[in-house]
Design an enzyme around this catalytic site. Structure first.
Site, PDB file in Angstrom:
ATOM      1  N   GLU A   1       0.829  -1.209   0.000  1.00 12.06           N
ATOM      2  CA  GLU A   1       0.000   0.000   0.000  1.00 12.06           C
ATOM      3  C   GLU A   1       0.864   1.260   0.000  1.00 12.06           C
ATOM      4  OE1 GLU A   1      -2.685  -1.020  -1.055  1.00 12.06           O
ATOM      5  OE2 GLU A   1      -4.181  -0.490   0.434  1.00 12.06           O
TER       6      GLU A   1
ATOM      7  N   THR B   1      -5.584   7.145  -5.055  1.00 13.60           N
ATOM      8  CA  THR B   1      -5.727   7.402  -3.611  1.00 13.60           C
ATOM      9  C   THR B   1      -4.906   8.619  -3.193  1.00 13.60           C
ATOM     10  OG1 THR B   1      -6.201   5.089  -3.164  1.00 13.60           O
ATOM     11  CG2 THR B   1      -5.393   6.374  -1.313  1.00 13.60           C
TER      12      THR B   1
HETATM   13  N1  HSE Z   1      -8.600   5.102   3.833  1.00 15.85           N
HETATM   14  C1  HSE Z   1      -8.011   5.337   2.545  1.00 15.85           C
HETATM   15  C2  HSE Z   1      -8.479   6.653   2.006  1.00 15.85           C
HETATM   16  C3  HSE Z   1      -8.470   4.277   1.559  1.00 15.85           C
HETATM   17  O1  HSE Z   1      -9.670   6.916   2.103  1.00 15.85           O
HETATM   18  O2  HSE Z   1      -7.670   7.424   1.496  1.00 15.85           O
HETATM   19  C4  HSE Z   1      -7.365   3.571   0.950  1.00 15.85           C
HETATM   20  O3  HSE Z   1      -6.812   2.668   1.877  1.00 15.85           O
END
Ligand code: HSE
Length: 309
Positions: free
Chosen positions: A130, A183
């Site tokens: 990630e 993202t």
């Molecule tokens: N929690 C993250 C975000 C999602 O909303 O940016 C990707 O893991």
């Protein structure tokens, strides 16, 4: 065992109120991966079908996650692994595409090595994938992919994952508009400071959502699915988000929000019939614009990654 085939599921991160901490695992959408032991040490990505993604190990999220696991064994094994990835989850879709690849790789390696690592350790390794994908080692997609069901990332330093129960008969309807939102870009639109009133409402919702899961309370679950902090900023990036939300709620959805960092939009429903009604209502909205889309209906996957052979 020298070879393993797995189903690595899509996931919904955030679940409205739980930015970066809540997530859940899906049954009907996911990638397949085949991982084989090889005489060549290290990790080789030998095949990627379905998406144009890098085969170089250190540029591929599955490769980086797998290398992180091997580093924790000090590379002290006299064989390596070959990874084949059959992508069904589009990168930049908001339903955990990179997490599925990273989590799948470390899960499969752990199985082929006779499970030296705990699920939490596997989440930590997958988080390095990630980090490659979006710049941060976020655990809210990889945790539900590995644990299944609903999960809470209680802390990242040290990493603590809490497994949560799910509601009876819960379905999700997800619309994935065929546009890509990275993202990193969706995080860049967020404020670095937040309003205290909004924060108070938000953490009250996280608490009540978790209580709702423990008490199987669909009404309280629905009442907790509001995001006062992130959605107001990100919803502008998603065509017709407000219209989709209104129509989904009118069609009987328990709640509706941005899946992960978008552009997918998730809804939850109490029955399959409700999930289908929601699907029909949002299909009508999206059929009026020119953006291609996919709609999925899925139950919650309480097992996480599954071994196929
Ligand atoms: N929690 C993250 C975000 C999602 O909303 O940016 C990707 O893991």
């Amino acid at each position: 065992m020298n070879e393993i085939k797995i189903f690595s599921p899509a996931t919904i991160a955030n679940i409205s109120c739980g930015f970066d901490v809540l997530g859940c695992c899906l049954e009907a959408i996911g990638d397949e991966m085949i991982i084989k032991k090889s005489n060549t040490k290290g990790i080789q990505i030998t095949k990627i079908i379905g998406e144009d993604l890098p085969l170089e190990t250190d540029k591929n999220v599955a490769g980086v996650a797998a290398l992180t696991l091997l580093a924790h064994l000090n590379f002290e094994i006299d064989f390596g692994f070959e990874i084949e990835i059959y992508k069904n989850i589009k990168p930049g879709s908001g339903i955990g595409s990179s997490a599925a690849s990273a989590a799948g790789a470390v899960f499969a390696l752990n199985e082929l090595l006779n499970k030296p690592f705990s699920k939490t350790e596997l989440v930590a390794f997958a988080c390095e994938g990630e980090r490659l994908a979006c710049g941060s080692p976020i655990a809210d997609n990889v945790a539900p992919a590995i644990f299944g069901g609903f999960t809470l990332v209680k802390s990242t330093q040290p990493l603590k994952i809490i497994e949560l129960p799910t509601l009876d008969g819960l379905y999700t309807t997800i619309i994935h508009p065929q546009i890509e939102i990275r993202t990193a870009d969706a995080r860049a639109v967020l404020p670095t400071k937040i309003d205290l009133d909004a924060a108070v409402k938000q953490w009250a919702n996280v608490g009540s959502l978790i209580h709702a899961l423990h008490t199987n309370d669909h009404e309280l679950f629905a009442d907790s699915l509001t995001d006062f902090i992130v959605e107001p900023h990100r919803s502008k990036l998603i065509p017709d988000f407000d219209l989709v939300k209104q129509s989904a709620l009118k069609a009987g959805a328990l709640g509706c929000g941005i899946s992960g960092s978008g552009p997918s939009i998730f809804t939850f429903s109490k029955t399959l019939q409700d999930a289908e009604n929601v699907s029909n209502s949002i299909r009508k909205i999206y059929s009026k614009n020119n953006i291609p889309f996919h709609i999925y209906i899925s139950e919650i996957n309480t097992k996480g990654i599954k071994i196929k052979i």
